[in-house]
Design an enzyme around this catalytic site. Sequence first.
Site, PDB file in Angstrom:
ATOM      1  N   GLU A   1      -3.091 108.783 -58.607  1.00 57.77           N
ATOM      2  CA  GLU A   1      -3.363 110.148 -59.070  1.00 57.77           C
ATOM      3  C   GLU A   1      -4.623 110.249 -59.921  1.00 57.77           C
ATOM      4  OE1 GLU A   1      -0.418 108.705 -59.109  1.00 57.77           O
ATOM      5  OE2 GLU A   1       0.863 109.948 -57.866  1.00 57.77           O
TER       6      GLU A   1
ATOM      7  N   HIS B   1      11.233 115.230 -62.447  1.00 53.70           N
ATOM      8  CA  HIS B   1      10.840 115.965 -61.242  1.00 53.70           C
ATOM      9  C   HIS B   1      10.892 117.467 -61.461  1.00 53.70           C
ATOM     10  CE1 HIS B   1      10.370 112.454 -58.860  1.00 53.70           C
ATOM     11  NE2 HIS B   1      10.452 113.061 -57.705  1.00 53.70           N
TER      12      HIS B   1
END
Lengths: 321, 356
Positions: free
Chosen positions: B63, B132
Amino acid sequence: MISNNNLKSLYKDILKIRIVEEGISDRYSEQEMRCPIHLSIGQEAIAVGVCKNLNDKDQIVSNHRCHAHYIAKGGDINKMINEFYGNSDGCTGGRGGSMHLFDQNKGVLSSVPIVSSAIPLGVGAGFYFKYNKQNNVAVIFLGDAAIEEGVFYESLNYAKILSLPILFVCENNLFSCFTDIKERQPKNLIKKISKTFDIKTSFLDGNDTINIFNKTKKIISEIKKNKQPQFILLDTFRMFEHCGPNKDDYLNYRNPKLIKKWDKNCPLKKMEKLLISKKILSLKQISDIKDKYKVKIDNIFKKCRKKKFKGPNLKEIKLYA
Amino acid sequence: MPKKRIITSSEAINEATIIAMKKDKNVYVIGEGVNDPKEIFGTTKNLKKIFGKKRVIETPISENGMTGLCIGSAMMGLKPIQVHQRVDFALLALEQIINNCAKAFFVSNSKHTVPIVIRLIIGRGWGQGPMHSQILDSLFAQIPGLKVIMPSMPRDFKGMMLSAIKDPNPVIVLEHRWLHNIKGSVPKKFYSQNINKPNKIKNGKDLTIVANGYNLLEVLEIQKILNSEGISFDLFDLNVIQPLNTDSIISSVKKTGRIIVIDSGFKNLGIGSEIVTRISENCLENLKSKPVRIGLPFMPTPSTRFLANNYYPNKKTILCAILDILKKGKNKIKLEKKLKNNIPIDVPDLSFKGPF
């Protein structure tokens, strides 16, 4: 074979960098250059040897120790010294100080003082060249500690996967601040790492300007032709402290023998010896060139020091484009 | 009047991306999964087919490095749209987002622009749990140089995406997963929409409500119940979080004298805290009652629905807060009964079967 003109030109670039940095060192105690500085004295050969093979459209990215890279790539010295004095005419208008040098016209894309942070930006420049089918190369200057950061691996990996025109130039000056590479990395990790990504790797003496120039000339033309990244590892040594205008060897964190060895290997002295021995320049000519550069650069320092900050004030600074 | 075209928000995002990529060859899409068979919940559907792998780029699981690549390419003139399937994954990229993305314009004396769009999807329900389903809107809004938007309606998803892509600044798009399947009228053509201030979507007299994302839909759903009690309100869709422009909210509170801010993220140090502070700085004398903040409790999201039940504000909590601020608490029991309660708390509606 390298031409005499190229030899002289390499020498002059090293000299220019050295005089600017000695100028900083001499004047820093006046407390008018009020930003941290990371001198490249001793490490100029790499910046000069590599950048001499680049054109203005080729991009470089650098780190906290960015003076030599910036000057070697053709960055505006006047704007650089203005930046050190915090002037509005500085290359970042006083926003960044010495650690954020950049020059859009000369392909100095960005310098970022967070270790490894500029590496993916350089990959982005390489990506841009590939995206636009532009035959240029992005050069990423990094230090030995950069390979301790995760983003270095992410960048190396993807540069390879995408076959980007990128040259990674790793300057191993053996110490990260005061910490020896032996305390930070397993032996020879730095030599193996790029190879494990199947990236062609060369090992060079970081203080041998001519060899660096010759080898990177070939490497850069290979990168432009084959569109594959390459990696060069160069051992070198910084002669001054990590951050600041002085030598700090009284702190005894580096072996005096090592310091002596690298001092003998000074890229500037080596070039002068060579030019004289090859009778390309005489002692007198060298001394004249030095004087000429010194006067010129001294004048820049003097002018920059006198300058008043000319706005904008904080409220006028735009946050968004 | 031509018949209105009804599509989902994920279709709207997809359409905006296709239009932008057709208009400008410098626009490219990059992220983990943008080319996979699930196509980021349909939002990257057909992109590879139309534009090829060169402009729709699958990446390694890196990322921070990928964000740096996007920023470097944007400094050079490209316009990346980077996608993260969850906000939580983008946390690995905070170094690049905060150091380079947000500051390149400033530190280059306005010479570099970073026209990057970073889409961050917020998960909720079906046990998404602590890593999440983070929202972190105020974290991104804390960084000078970033724009932060959170569209709620399908029409806004398209218009705001198109504006974000055109914008020369980095724009973080917070995209609530539960909004992807919401349907609404969306014009077919290109249009852009303001991404500089909140959108006032209802006019009323009794109070001012500020909400965004999924919470906004919940407010709209209880609107009828409130109207039947003669309650009307100014409703702001805070779909632009940064730049945080509160002028219109302040004018509204000067008129209504009451404010409820519903944070998508944490109540503690949330966007609502800043809005209420500005209200007290600018029109304290106009307040008829204490300002009210609603938001997530200051703890990670639990996975099990039995705990998550009390974690998210819902129609009931919002309804009660409105009745309380208007001193109509005695109607609570009667009105709560009007709320439909047949949906499990970990899905937006019964048709929603994932993927989550």
